[in-house]
Write a protein that holds these residues in place. Structure first.
Motif, PDB file in Angstrom:
ATOM      1  N   VAL A  34       2.271   4.965  -7.569  1.00 56.03           N
ATOM      2  CA  VAL A  34       1.133   4.969  -8.487  1.00 56.03           C
ATOM      3  C   VAL A  34       0.283   6.221  -8.275  1.00 56.03           C
ATOM      4  O   VAL A  34       0.104   7.024  -9.185  1.00 56.03           O
ATOM      5  CB  VAL A  34       0.278   3.681  -8.328  1.00 56.03           C
ATOM      6  N   ARG A  35      -0.233   6.378  -7.072  1.00 54.52           N
ATOM      7  CA  ARG A  35      -1.099   7.539  -6.800  1.00 54.52           C
ATOM      8  C   ARG A  35      -0.309   8.832  -6.680  1.00 54.52           C
ATOM      9  O   ARG A  35      -0.825   9.898  -6.975  1.00 54.52           O
ATOM     10  CB  ARG A  35      -1.916   7.305  -5.531  1.00 54.52           C
ATOM     11  N   LYS A  36       0.910   8.735  -6.176  1.00 55.41           N
ATOM     12  CA  LYS A  36       1.763   9.917  -5.993  1.00 55.41           C
ATOM     13  C   LYS A  36       0.998  11.014  -5.259  1.00 55.41           C
ATOM     14  O   LYS A  36       1.026  12.183  -5.635  1.00 55.41           O
ATOM     15  CB  LYS A  36       2.300  10.407  -7.328  1.00 55.41           C
ATOM     16  N   ASP A  37       0.335  10.576  -4.170  1.00 54.79           N
ATOM     17  CA  ASP A  37      -0.561  11.475  -3.448  1.00 54.79           C
ATOM     18  C   ASP A  37       0.021  12.075  -2.168  1.00 54.79           C
ATOM     19  O   ASP A  37      -0.658  12.753  -1.430  1.00 54.79           O
ATOM     20  CB  ASP A  37      -1.875  10.762  -3.134  1.00 54.79           C
ATOM     21  N   ALA A  59       0.838  -1.208   0.000  1.00 56.31           N
ATOM     22  CA  ALA A  59       0.000   0.000   0.000  1.00 56.31           C
ATOM     23  C   ALA A  59       0.871   1.256   0.000  1.00 56.31           C
ATOM     24  O   ALA A  59       0.570   2.224  -0.712  1.00 56.31           O
ATOM     25  CB  ALA A  59      -0.932  -0.003   1.211  1.00 56.31           C
ATOM     26  N   ALA A  60       1.945   1.251   0.776  1.00 60.16           N
ATOM     27  CA  ALA A  60       2.846   2.411   0.813  1.00 60.16           C
ATOM     28  C   ALA A  60       3.469   2.655  -0.555  1.00 60.16           C
ATOM     29  O   ALA A  60       3.533   3.807  -1.025  1.00 60.16           O
ATOM     30  CB  ALA A  60       3.929   2.194   1.870  1.00 60.16           C
ATOM     31  N   LEU A  61       3.913   1.582  -1.200  1.00 57.55           N
ATOM     32  CA  LEU A  61       4.506   1.728  -2.532  1.00 57.55           C
ATOM     33  C   LEU A  61       3.464   2.185  -3.565  1.00 57.55           C
ATOM     34  O   LEU A  61       3.781   2.960  -4.467  1.00 57.55           O
ATOM     35  CB  LEU A  61       5.167   0.419  -2.961  1.00 57.55           C
ATOM     36  N   TYR A  62       2.243   1.706  -3.417  1.00 56.44           N
ATOM     37  CA  TYR A  62       1.155   2.143  -4.293  1.00 56.44           C
ATOM     38  C   TYR A  62       0.942   3.652  -4.160  1.00 56.44           C
ATOM     39  O   TYR A  62       0.829   4.368  -5.166  1.00 56.44           O
ATOM     40  CB  TYR A  62      -0.125   1.367  -3.938  1.00 56.44           C
TER      41      TYR A  62
END
Length: 187
Positions: free
Chosen positions: A175-178, A168-171
């Motif tokens: 990915v989300r770069k949020d 989840a942290a890597l996502y």
């Protein structure tokens, strides 16, 4: 797109990463170095007495893991996490809260079950040769075997949650770069 999300207090971030290092190293090593079926192989590889030394090291690091999670819980009370409302969807926020509750529950339960199981065995609980932790359960081998089996099961569940947590942290970072990952990053 990365957003400006308030970061956790530096001590909370440092305790998180210290705990991560301990858990990621502790669980796999514990599965090998505390299995009496591995005694001959370990002593063949590392020398006579190494199994007991590594087992005692596992117990010592377990005491450190419990102290770290206690410090993390205290730090969370002193410096609550800043809100990330609006940064992630509500369902992800709820999933993150559930994940953190599960992680903390296992971070507390796993070393306590190991301590209790070792106490019930009964076996010493040395902490880096400096002192021994007191027993917390009366000697009882069947209880010890049950508690230590539960300790092992909790350790495996903990690793499973850690893998999901890291994913989840890597996502969020890749990915989300949020900006969610930045909340806990040390730098």
């Amino acid at each position: 797109m990365a957003r400006d999300i308030a970061r956790l207090n530096f001590l909370r971030r440092a305790l998180h990463w210290a705990g991560a290092i301990v858990v990621i190293g502790m669980v796999p090593a514990g599965l090998v170095f505390t299995d009496f079926d591995n005694r001959d192989s370990i002593e063949g590889a590392f020398g006579a007495g190494s199994f007991d030394a590594l087992y005692n090291f596992h117990k010592s690091v377990g005491a450190v893991a419990l102290a770290l999670v206690a410090a993390r819980l205290a730090a969370a009370l002193i410096w609550p996490a800043p809100s990330h409302a609006g940064a992630i969807p509500a369902v992800q926020s709820a999933a993150a809260r559930a994940m953190h509750v599960g992680l903390y529950a296992l971070l507390v339960a796993t070393p306590i079950l190991g301590w209790a199981g070792t106490s019930a065995y009964p076996a010493p609980l040395p902490v880096f040769g400096l002192f021994d932790l007191p027993g917390i359960v009366a000697p009882n081998r069947p209880v010890a075997e049950f508690l230590l089996a539960l300790h092992g099961t909790c350790a495996i569940l903990l690793i499973a949650l850690v893998v999901l947590h890291v994913a989840a942290a890597l996502y969020h970072r890749n990915v989300r770069k949020d900006g969610v990952f930045a909340r806990i990053a040390l730098w």
